[in-house]
Design an enzyme around this catalytic site. Structure first.
Site, PDB file in Angstrom:
ATOM      1  N   ARG A  51       0.599  -1.314   0.094  1.00  0.00           N
ATOM      2  CA  ARG A  51       0.010   0.096  -0.018  1.00  0.00           C
ATOM      3  C   ARG A  51       0.823   1.327   0.019  1.00  0.00           C
ATOM      4  O   ARG A  51       0.647   2.144  -0.811  1.00  0.00           O
ATOM      5  CB  ARG A  51      -0.765   0.065   1.243  1.00  0.00           C
ATOM      6  CG  ARG A  51      -2.085  -0.442   1.024  1.00  0.00           C
ATOM      7  CD  ARG A  51      -2.760  -0.955   2.236  1.00  0.00           C
ATOM      8  NE  ARG A  51      -1.715  -2.134   2.648  1.00  0.00           N
ATOM      9  CZ  ARG A  51      -1.680  -3.558   2.240  1.00  0.00           C
ATOM     10  NH1 ARG A  51      -2.841  -3.720   1.648  1.00  0.00           N
ATOM     11  NH2 ARG A  51      -1.038  -4.319   2.515  1.00  0.00           N
ATOM     12  N   THR A  52       1.834   1.376   0.923  1.00  0.00           N
ATOM     13  CA  THR A  52       2.420   2.761   0.988  1.00  0.00           C
ATOM     14  C   THR A  52       3.234   2.972  -0.055  1.00  0.00           C
ATOM     15  O   THR A  52       2.964   4.167  -0.792  1.00  0.00           O
ATOM     16  CB  THR A  52       3.333   2.586   2.370  1.00  0.00           C
ATOM     17  OG1 THR A  52       2.483   2.218   3.640  1.00  0.00           O
ATOM     18  CG2 THR A  52       3.783   3.915   2.699  1.00  0.00           C
ATOM     19  N   LYS A  80      25.526  -3.196  -0.197  1.00  0.00           N
ATOM     20  CA  LYS A  80      27.159  -3.360  -0.364  1.00  0.00           C
ATOM     21  C   LYS A  80      27.520  -2.444   0.968  1.00  0.00           C
ATOM     22  O   LYS A  80      28.753  -2.072   0.846  1.00  0.00           O
ATOM     23  CB  LYS A  80      27.594  -2.526  -1.752  1.00  0.00           C
ATOM     24  CG  LYS A  80      26.944  -3.167  -2.895  1.00  0.00           C
ATOM     25  CD  LYS A  80      27.416  -2.401  -4.249  1.00  0.00           C
ATOM     26  CE  LYS A  80      26.395  -2.728  -5.256  1.00  0.00           C
ATOM     27  NZ  LYS A  80      26.436  -1.505  -6.470  1.00  0.00           N
ATOM     28  N   ARG A 101      10.992   4.267   3.803  1.00  0.00           N
ATOM     29  CA  ARG A 101      10.839   3.130   4.640  1.00  0.00           C
ATOM     30  C   ARG A 101      12.061   2.310   5.118  1.00  0.00           C
ATOM     31  O   ARG A 101      12.779   2.006   4.153  1.00  0.00           O
ATOM     32  CB  ARG A 101       9.550   2.052   4.038  1.00  0.00           C
ATOM     33  CG  ARG A 101       9.373   0.935   5.200  1.00  0.00           C
ATOM     34  CD  ARG A 101       8.151   0.110   4.882  1.00  0.00           C
ATOM     35  NE  ARG A 101       7.178   0.765   5.037  1.00  0.00           N
ATOM     36  CZ  ARG A 101       5.761   0.431   4.997  1.00  0.00           C
ATOM     37  NH1 ARG A 101       5.669  -1.091   4.675  1.00  0.00           N
ATOM     38  NH2 ARG A 101       4.669   1.072   5.251  1.00  0.00           N
ATOM     39  N   HIS A 129       4.294   5.656  11.607  1.00  0.00           N
ATOM     40  CA  HIS A 129       3.962   5.396  10.454  1.00  0.00           C
ATOM     41  C   HIS A 129       2.968   6.747  10.015  1.00  0.00           C
ATOM     42  O   HIS A 129       1.781   6.472   9.751  1.00  0.00           O
ATOM     43  CB  HIS A 129       3.340   4.136  10.030  1.00  0.00           C
ATOM     44  CG  HIS A 129       3.168   3.902   8.685  1.00  0.00           C
ATOM     45  ND1 HIS A 129       3.216   4.656   7.513  1.00  0.00           N
ATOM     46  CD2 HIS A 129       2.688   2.562   8.233  1.00  0.00           C
ATOM     47  CE1 HIS A 129       3.005   4.079   6.454  1.00  0.00           C
ATOM     48  NE2 HIS A 129       2.672   2.681   6.897  1.00  0.00           N
TER      49      HIS A 129
HETATM   50  N1   CP Z   1      -0.692  -0.029   5.755  1.00  0.00           N
HETATM   51  C1   CP Z   1       0.631  -0.221   5.260  1.00  0.00           C
HETATM   52  O1   CP Z   1       1.802   0.284   5.717  1.00  0.00           O
HETATM   53  O2   CP Z   1       0.666  -1.297   4.258  1.00  0.00           O
HETATM   54  P1   CP Z   1       2.155  -1.801   3.518  1.00  0.00           P
HETATM   55  O3   CP Z   1       3.050  -2.393   4.473  1.00  0.00           O
HETATM   56  O4   CP Z   1       1.626  -2.655   2.396  1.00  0.00           O
HETATM   57  O5   CP Z   1       2.765  -0.491   2.863  1.00  0.00           O
END
Ligand code: CP
Length: 306
Positions: A51-52, A80, A101, A129
């Site tokens: 999703r993100t 590396k 991320r 998040h």
């Molecule tokens: N909600 C969320 O962060 O989903 P993903 O881990 O798929 O990005």
């Protein structure tokens, strides 16, 4: 230049403006379809995501921009031994904005200190998040008409679930919020959230173990997955993973207008039969994630003129 590391980086007024912009985008998609022409978003994902990452990429494409990036540490020069500080200095030469991320808490913050472009924390370890929280707030406001004067049940892995930590941080600034924290004792919210966020702000909360006991009082139920990737012990994960399963019988205990949210992915904590219940809002939530990320990209690039 502005980065986003936590929902606390925006005031409540700024959050409201961001959500107003997201709702305008939702209702006037064509108006925004070329506004980021010539701009590039880099998605630097050192941890898995559906999703993100894809909603960020969809957001930039919807705005007329382009995307580049990597979807795992293994497919980047992190394999590396390159540091995030060096990586972001290089990415700053290629893109106008970056969503990152990382499994290590604070890594996007470290990157932001060396970056020449806005950096968005797209999830750092078990910490925060923020763009999921923006998504959650927009979903609640759009479907419920307001944020405030409500009882919110947070259920599941409240210890490692970074979406829960960010959401509590954001919601304590709204009026009349009460929390019911539903988890096994092993997965209760960390002490810093209980003491430095809830108690410091005099927010009413209860900690309970049985979901059934909380259901009748809730306006929002926020389900979460047990975060397998943060457990050190497989046996412990297997013991915890089936602890909560929201099914039709439990939904019968809830208010008729309660909303069920989940950041997704789900494993088995919501039965698929609940998907047909009109109170299940988690797939709509994923759609709102695109609108709010479009609004965020425009805001951080200074292109947010309605
Ligand atoms: N909600 C969320 O962060 O989903 P993903 O881990 O798929 O990005």
């Amino acid at each position: 230049m502005r980065h986003l590391m936590s929902p606390m980086d925006f005031t409540v007024e700024e959050l409201e403006e961001l959500m107003d912009l997201a709702n305008d985008i939702e209702n006037n998609r064509d108006k925004y379809s070329e506004i980021c022409k010539g701009k590039k978003l880099a998605t630097c994902f050192y941890e898995p995501s559906t999703r993100t990452r894809l909603s960020f990429e969809a957001a930039m494409i919807n705005l007329g921009g382009q995307v580049l990036g990597f979807a795992s540490a293994d497919s980047s020069s992190a394999a590396k031994g390159e540091s995030v500080s060096d990586t972001i200095r290089v990415i700053s030469c290629y893109a106008d904005i970056c969503a990152m991320r990382h499994p290590k808490e604070g890594a996007p913050l470290v990157a932001s200190k060396k970056s020449l472009i806005p950096v968005i924390n797209a999830g750092d370890g078990g910490h925060e998040h923020p763009t999921q929280t923006l998504t959650d707030l927009l979903t609640i406001r759009s479907l419920n008409g307001k944020i405030g004067n409500m009882t919110i049940g947070l259920c599941g892995d409240l210890k490692f679930g970074r979406t829960v930590h960010s959401l509590i941080n954001a919601l304590v600034r709204y009026e009349g919020i009460k929390f019911i924290l539903i988890s096994p004792k092993e997965l209760r919210v960390p002490d810093y959230i209980r003491e430095d966020v809830l108690e410091k702000n005099n927010i009413p909360y209860q900690e309970v173990e049985r979901l059934e006991d909380a259901m009748p009082s809730l306006d929002i139920l926020y389900m979460t997955r047990v975060q397998q990737e943060r457990f050190f012990n497989e046996e412990e994960y297997l013991r915890m993973k089936g602890f909560y399963i929201l099914d039709e019988d439990k939904m019968k205990l809830a208010k008729m207008d309660m909303l069920v949210l989940h950041p997704l992915p789900r494993v088995n904590e919501i039965s698929v039969e609940v998907d047909e219940d009109p109170r299940a809002a988690y797939f709509k939530q994923a759609q709102y994630g695109v609108y709010i990320r479009m609004a965020l990209i425009l805001t951080l690039l200074g292109l947010n003129k309605k």
